[in-house]
Motif scaffolding. Structure first.
Motif, mmCIF file in Angstrom:
data_model
loop_
_atom_site.group_PDB
_atom_site.id
_atom_site.type_symbol
_atom_site.label_atom_id
_atom_site.label_comp_id
_atom_site.label_asym_id
_atom_site.label_seq_id
_atom_site.Cartn_x
_atom_site.Cartn_y
_atom_site.Cartn_z
ATOM 1 N N LEU A 106 33.571 19.707 -43.054
ATOM 2 C CA LEU A 106 34.151 21.032 -42.553
ATOM 3 C C LEU A 106 35.765 20.507 -41.969
ATOM 4 C CD1 LEU A 106 31.245 22.528 -40.577
ATOM 5 C CD2 LEU A 106 32.013 22.923 -42.831
ATOM 6 N N LYS A 121 38.474 28.347 -43.175
ATOM 7 C CA LYS A 121 37.047 28.968 -43.416
ATOM 8 C C LYS A 121 36.942 28.990 -45.048
ATOM 9 C CE LYS A 121 33.256 31.135 -42.057
ATOM 10 N NZ LYS A 121 32.290 30.344 -41.526
ATOM 11 N N SER A 122 37.928 29.366 -45.568
ATOM 12 C CA SER A 122 37.800 29.357 -47.107
ATOM 13 C C SER A 122 37.456 28.095 -47.686
ATOM 14 C CB SER A 122 39.060 30.049 -47.679
ATOM 15 O OG SER A 122 40.226 29.241 -47.458
ATOM 16 N N ASP A 124 35.942 25.717 -46.336
ATOM 17 C CA ASP A 124 34.452 25.429 -45.937
ATOM 18 C C ASP A 124 33.495 25.985 -46.649
ATOM 19 O OD1 ASP A 124 35.441 23.727 -43.732
ATOM 20 O OD2 ASP A 124 35.185 25.235 -42.225
ATOM 21 N N LEU A 125 33.912 27.324 -47.123
ATOM 22 C CA LEU A 125 33.048 28.024 -47.938
ATOM 23 C C LEU A 125 33.183 27.561 -49.238
ATOM 24 C CD1 LEU A 125 33.821 31.786 -46.618
ATOM 25 C CD2 LEU A 125 31.715 30.325 -46.448
ATOM 26 N N ARG A 126 34.398 27.050 -49.773
ATOM 27 C CA ARG A 126 34.337 26.556 -51.263
ATOM 28 C C ARG A 126 33.307 25.264 -51.284
ATOM 29 N NH1 ARG A 126 39.606 24.691 -51.098
ATOM 30 N NH2 ARG A 126 38.917 22.837 -50.359
ATOM 31 N N LYS A 128 30.790 24.497 -49.196
ATOM 32 C CA LYS A 128 29.288 24.758 -49.227
ATOM 33 C C LYS A 128 28.944 25.733 -50.402
ATOM 34 C CE LYS A 128 26.421 26.958 -45.827
ATOM 35 N NZ LYS A 128 26.322 27.587 -44.835
ATOM 36 N N TYR A 129 29.483 26.464 -51.155
ATOM 37 C CA TYR A 129 28.659 27.371 -51.846
ATOM 38 C C TYR A 129 29.251 27.121 -53.205
ATOM 39 C CZ TYR A 129 27.207 30.250 -48.235
ATOM 40 O OH TYR A 129 26.633 30.648 -47.005
#
Length: 223
Positions: A106, A121-122, A124-126, A128-129
């Protein structure tokens, strides 16, 4: 043992600070700095902290050269302008022990601008998902996994995306914390909005099949 591999090229303005901050996390582990032909004092600085090897210029070449010399069963690839919060290395070991093949951290960009929080945040989301890890998130993988992938593709840019995709095919990946701290120098030099839009444009064009040679012309190295 974890082998931390850092590619450098003319990074003397930031390298000493980065490696000094990294030292508390390295107890019992290995640090390899791979120089791609620096003309400044990067090599002299790096020798104070770890093993220095030389390779051809290019991030993929340097990362692969470092991995070839590494002795650890886990490989952790970092940029020259990042540092890790306390306990980060232990979390990498924990993730591998729990069966993850690799992953990233992160993020925390070193700046107070609210736009940095959105970028973090973008990213981290990239990770994770979408299971896509850029180098500024740090990338860790088992040595066996690295060998199965065949290393980073030797391209001038976007090598981390192809590597991430190949890693995800091997097994589960994980975003870990404590966080990785990233220098804001690129955004401060090029402008936060402009730099971010260029990064997104490069990613979009890559998805549409533009060659990495053409995309590399859009990407400006900041040192």
């Amino acid at each position: 043992m974890i082998s931390v591999i850092i590619p450098v090229l003319n990074e003397d303005r930031i390298l000493d600070k980065t490696l000094r901050r990294l030292q508390p996390e390295l107890s019992g582990h290995e640090l390899i700095i791979v120089d791609g032909g620096s003309l400044d004092s990067s090599v002299e600085i790096a020798k104070k902290y770890g093993t220095v090897i030389r390779s051809g210029r290019g991030r993929a070449k340097q990362l692969n050269a470092g991995a070839e010399k590494a002795n650890g069963e886990i490989l952790l690839f970092l940029h020259a302008d990042v540092w890790l919060e306390d306990g980060a290395i232990s979390e990498v070991d924990k993730a591998i022990t729990e069966g993850f093949v690799g992953g990233g951290f992160l993020q925390k960009i070193e700046g107070k601008n609210i736009l940095f929080r959105i970028i973090e945040k973008s990213a981290d989301l990239r990770g994770k998902y979408l299971k896509i890890f850029y180098g500024d998130s740090g990338i860790f993988i088992t040595r066996d996994g690295f060998r199965k992938i065949g290393g980073f593709p030797d391209v001038p840019i976007m090598e981390e995306i192809e590597f991430s995709r190949a890693m995800h095919k091997l097994g589960k990946t994980r975003m870990v914390s404590p966080r990785i701290h990233i220098s804001a120098r690129r955004w401060k030099t090029g402008g936060i909005i402009r730099t971010t839009l260029i990064n997104w444009l490069i990613t979009l064009l890559y998805a549409f099949g533009f060659s990495t040679d053409r995309l590399a012309q859009l990407y400006k190295n900041i040192r």
